[in-house]
Write a protein that holds these residues in place. Sequence first.
Motif, PDB file in Angstrom:
ATOM      1  N   ALA A  89      80.880 -54.295 -17.460  1.00  0.00           N
ATOM      2  CA  ALA A  89      79.941 -55.171 -16.474  1.00  0.00           C
ATOM      3  C   ALA A  89      78.747 -55.753 -17.040  1.00  0.00           C
ATOM      4  O   ALA A  89      78.332 -56.971 -16.956  1.00  0.00           O
ATOM      5  CB  ALA A  89      79.525 -54.580 -15.271  1.00  0.00           C
ATOM      6  N   ALA A  90      78.068 -54.860 -17.906  1.00  0.00           N
ATOM      7  CA  ALA A  90      76.809 -55.364 -18.498  1.00  0.00           C
ATOM      8  C   ALA A  90      77.389 -56.270 -19.661  1.00  0.00           C
ATOM      9  O   ALA A  90      76.567 -57.387 -19.893  1.00  0.00           O
ATOM     10  CB  ALA A  90      76.122 -54.022 -19.241  1.00  0.00           C
ATOM     11  N   PHE A  91      78.529 -55.844 -20.336  1.00  0.00           N
ATOM     12  CA  PHE A  91      78.823 -56.667 -21.371  1.00  0.00           C
ATOM     13  C   PHE A  91      79.165 -58.130 -21.151  1.00  0.00           C
ATOM     14  O   PHE A  91      78.787 -59.148 -21.641  1.00  0.00           O
ATOM     15  CB  PHE A  91      80.136 -56.126 -21.851  1.00  0.00           C
ATOM     16  N   ALA A  92      79.850 -58.161 -19.827  1.00  0.00           N
ATOM     17  CA  ALA A  92      80.296 -59.387 -19.130  1.00  0.00           C
ATOM     18  C   ALA A  92      79.030 -60.230 -18.866  1.00  0.00           C
ATOM     19  O   ALA A  92      78.970 -61.592 -19.220  1.00  0.00           O
ATOM     20  CB  ALA A  92      81.257 -59.353 -18.060  1.00  0.00           C
ATOM     21  N   ARG A  93      77.934 -59.644 -18.333  1.00  0.00           N
ATOM     22  CA  ARG A  93      76.870 -60.448 -17.908  1.00  0.00           C
ATOM     23  C   ARG A  93      76.309 -60.859 -19.267  1.00  0.00           C
ATOM     24  O   ARG A  93      76.007 -62.157 -19.299  1.00  0.00           O
ATOM     25  CB  ARG A  93      75.872 -59.722 -17.062  1.00  0.00           C
ATOM     26  N   ALA A  94      76.188 -60.164 -20.145  1.00  0.00           N
ATOM     27  CA  ALA A  94      75.516 -60.596 -21.355  1.00  0.00           C
ATOM     28  C   ALA A  94      76.404 -61.547 -22.024  1.00  0.00           C
ATOM     29  O   ALA A  94      75.711 -62.474 -22.741  1.00  0.00           O
ATOM     30  CB  ALA A  94      75.210 -59.350 -22.152  1.00  0.00           C
ATOM     31  N   TRP A  95      77.287 -61.488 -22.117  1.00  0.00           N
ATOM     32  CA  TRP A  95      78.604 -62.661 -22.871  1.00  0.00           C
ATOM     33  C   TRP A  95      78.096 -63.907 -22.048  1.00  0.00           C
ATOM     34  O   TRP A  95      78.213 -64.715 -22.639  1.00  0.00           O
ATOM     35  CB  TRP A  95      79.846 -62.128 -22.638  1.00  0.00           C
ATOM     36  N   VAL A  96      78.150 -63.919 -20.711  1.00  0.00           N
ATOM     37  CA  VAL A  96      78.107 -65.101 -19.942  1.00  0.00           C
ATOM     38  C   VAL A  96      76.738 -65.753 -20.215  1.00  0.00           C
ATOM     39  O   VAL A  96      76.594 -67.178 -20.482  1.00  0.00           O
ATOM     40  CB  VAL A  96      78.354 -64.854 -18.437  1.00  0.00           C
ATOM     41  N   SER A  97      75.741 -65.220 -20.285  1.00  0.00           N
ATOM     42  CA  SER A  97      74.240 -65.663 -20.391  1.00  0.00           C
ATOM     43  C   SER A  97      74.180 -66.254 -21.877  1.00  0.00           C
ATOM     44  O   SER A  97      73.825 -67.200 -22.100  1.00  0.00           O
ATOM     45  CB  SER A  97      73.353 -64.540 -20.377  1.00  0.00           C
ATOM     46  N   ALA A 154      82.168 -61.326 -11.064  1.00  0.00           N
ATOM     47  CA  ALA A 154      80.761 -60.947 -10.809  1.00  0.00           C
ATOM     48  C   ALA A 154      79.716 -61.516 -11.674  1.00  0.00           C
ATOM     49  O   ALA A 154      78.797 -61.804 -11.380  1.00  0.00           O
ATOM     50  CB  ALA A 154      80.603 -59.528 -10.380  1.00  0.00           C
ATOM     51  N   ALA A 155      80.176 -61.479 -13.009  1.00  0.00           N
ATOM     52  CA  ALA A 155      79.234 -61.883 -14.078  1.00  0.00           C
ATOM     53  C   ALA A 155      79.149 -63.307 -14.180  1.00  0.00           C
ATOM     54  O   ALA A 155      78.075 -63.973 -14.305  1.00  0.00           O
ATOM     55  CB  ALA A 155      79.772 -61.626 -15.193  1.00  0.00           C
ATOM     56  N   LEU A 156      80.410 -64.138 -13.502  1.00  0.00           N
ATOM     57  CA  LEU A 156      80.206 -65.667 -13.589  1.00  0.00           C
ATOM     58  C   LEU A 156      79.558 -66.070 -12.338  1.00  0.00           C
ATOM     59  O   LEU A 156      79.413 -67.270 -12.143  1.00  0.00           O
ATOM     60  CB  LEU A 156      81.756 -66.124 -13.684  1.00  0.00           C
ATOM     61  N   GLY A 159      76.892 -73.469 -24.607  1.00  0.00           N
ATOM     62  CA  GLY A 159      77.074 -74.469 -23.581  1.00  0.00           C
ATOM     63  C   GLY A 159      78.335 -74.131 -22.822  1.00  0.00           C
ATOM     64  O   GLY A 159      78.823 -75.327 -22.204  1.00  0.00           O
ATOM     65  N   LEU A 160      79.086 -73.132 -22.854  1.00  0.00           N
ATOM     66  CA  LEU A 160      80.437 -73.085 -22.306  1.00  0.00           C
ATOM     67  C   LEU A 160      80.259 -73.090 -20.742  1.00  0.00           C
ATOM     68  O   LEU A 160      79.246 -72.486 -20.103  1.00  0.00           O
ATOM     69  CB  LEU A 160      81.006 -71.716 -22.830  1.00  0.00           C
ATOM     70  N   ALA A 161      81.336 -73.378 -20.116  1.00  0.00           N
ATOM     71  CA  ALA A 161      81.317 -73.560 -18.521  1.00  0.00           C
ATOM     72  C   ALA A 161      82.137 -72.279 -18.310  1.00  0.00           C
ATOM     73  O   ALA A 161      82.588 -71.432 -18.944  1.00  0.00           O
ATOM     74  CB  ALA A 161      82.031 -74.693 -18.144  1.00  0.00           C
ATOM     75  N   ARG A 162      81.988 -72.368 -16.747  1.00  0.00           N
ATOM     76  CA  ARG A 162      82.481 -71.034 -16.135  1.00  0.00           C
ATOM     77  C   ARG A 162      84.072 -70.750 -16.611  1.00  0.00           C
ATOM     78  O   ARG A 162      84.691 -69.843 -16.825  1.00  0.00           O
ATOM     79  CB  ARG A 162      82.732 -71.427 -14.560  1.00  0.00           C
ATOM     80  N   ARG A 163      84.845 -71.964 -16.698  1.00  0.00           N
ATOM     81  CA  ARG A 163      86.242 -71.920 -17.066  1.00  0.00           C
ATOM     82  C   ARG A 163      86.763 -71.240 -18.439  1.00  0.00           C
ATOM     83  O   ARG A 163      87.358 -70.587 -18.868  1.00  0.00           O
ATOM     84  CB  ARG A 163      87.095 -73.227 -16.919  1.00  0.00           C
ATOM     85  N   ALA A 164      85.744 -71.778 -19.313  1.00  0.00           N
ATOM     86  CA  ALA A 164      85.862 -71.251 -20.815  1.00  0.00           C
ATOM     87  C   ALA A 164      85.493 -69.783 -20.939  1.00  0.00           C
ATOM     88  O   ALA A 164      86.189 -69.044 -21.414  1.00  0.00           O
ATOM     89  CB  ALA A 164      84.983 -72.402 -21.751  1.00  0.00           C
ATOM     90  N   LEU A 165      84.307 -69.338 -20.314  1.00  0.00           N
ATOM     91  CA  LEU A 165      83.844 -68.021 -20.193  1.00  0.00           C
ATOM     92  C   LEU A 165      84.792 -67.071 -19.537  1.00  0.00           C
ATOM     93  O   LEU A 165      84.997 -66.025 -20.031  1.00  0.00           O
ATOM     94  CB  LEU A 165      82.532 -67.958 -19.400  1.00  0.00           C
ATOM     95  N   ALA A 166      85.577 -67.500 -18.595  1.00  0.00           N
ATOM     96  CA  ALA A 166      86.340 -66.745 -17.731  1.00  0.00           C
ATOM     97  C   ALA A 166      87.547 -66.395 -18.675  1.00  0.00           C
ATOM     98  O   ALA A 166      88.129 -65.075 -18.806  1.00  0.00           O
ATOM     99  CB  ALA A 166      86.930 -67.386 -16.483  1.00  0.00           C
TER     100      ALA A 166
END
Length: 228
Positions: free
Chosen positions: A101-109, A138-140, A116-123
């Motif tokens: 969960a912490a990894f995902a939040r840090a990765w998204v940020s 949850a991270a997104l 400048g990646l958007a939600r779809r690319a990050l997912a």
Amino acid sequence: MAGRRARTGRGWDAGPPRAGDATGTPQPRRGRRAAEPDPGEAPAPPRDEAELAREICLRQLATRPRTRAELAGALARRGISEEVAEQVLDRYDEVGIVDDAAFARAWVSSRHNGRGLARRALANELRQKGVDGEVAGAALDGLDEETEAETARALVDRKLRTARGEPDAVFRRLVGMLARKGYPAGVAIRAVKDALAAQSAEAAEFAEHIDADALADAENDLDARRHD
């Protein structure tokens, strides 16, 4: 002839026979023997598999944070049994060394603010890292539509500073750039249209004739057919 040394096939014999050769025939030199292990020395005990697994994980984590799935893959490639891998990773979960969960939040940020990646690319990236869909979602959640639109516009404004060519060609390139970063067609088209409208009179005239909603619908239809 007395007093003279006997002549041999290899010339005058320069001295007495070599040690160990009664005939005087030259013997090949023997290399030194490699040091042999002491027969009384006990062999090194085999390494504990769990210890080796922990060492592999720590080396992986020393370079960057990793998901549980990434560490499990690294352990499997090194031949660590599934049972031992589960034990080690469960312990790392307990103490917080591995936290998807912490990894995902840090990765998204990091990837949104840095690339400048958007939600779809990050997912898609989180899925490739082995992050559970619910954890990734949850991270997104912190990346809403308004934030995406602002980031898309900032990307376009930056690219427009060095863009060359006719407005229609620039428009297509910039919309394509945003699409590759995962932005929905509607967000991408509106961001480019608004940026062109503020750039110059020629670009504003071109932008005025862009029907963002119609183009977005057409792009969405094409995308849906490609995935059928």
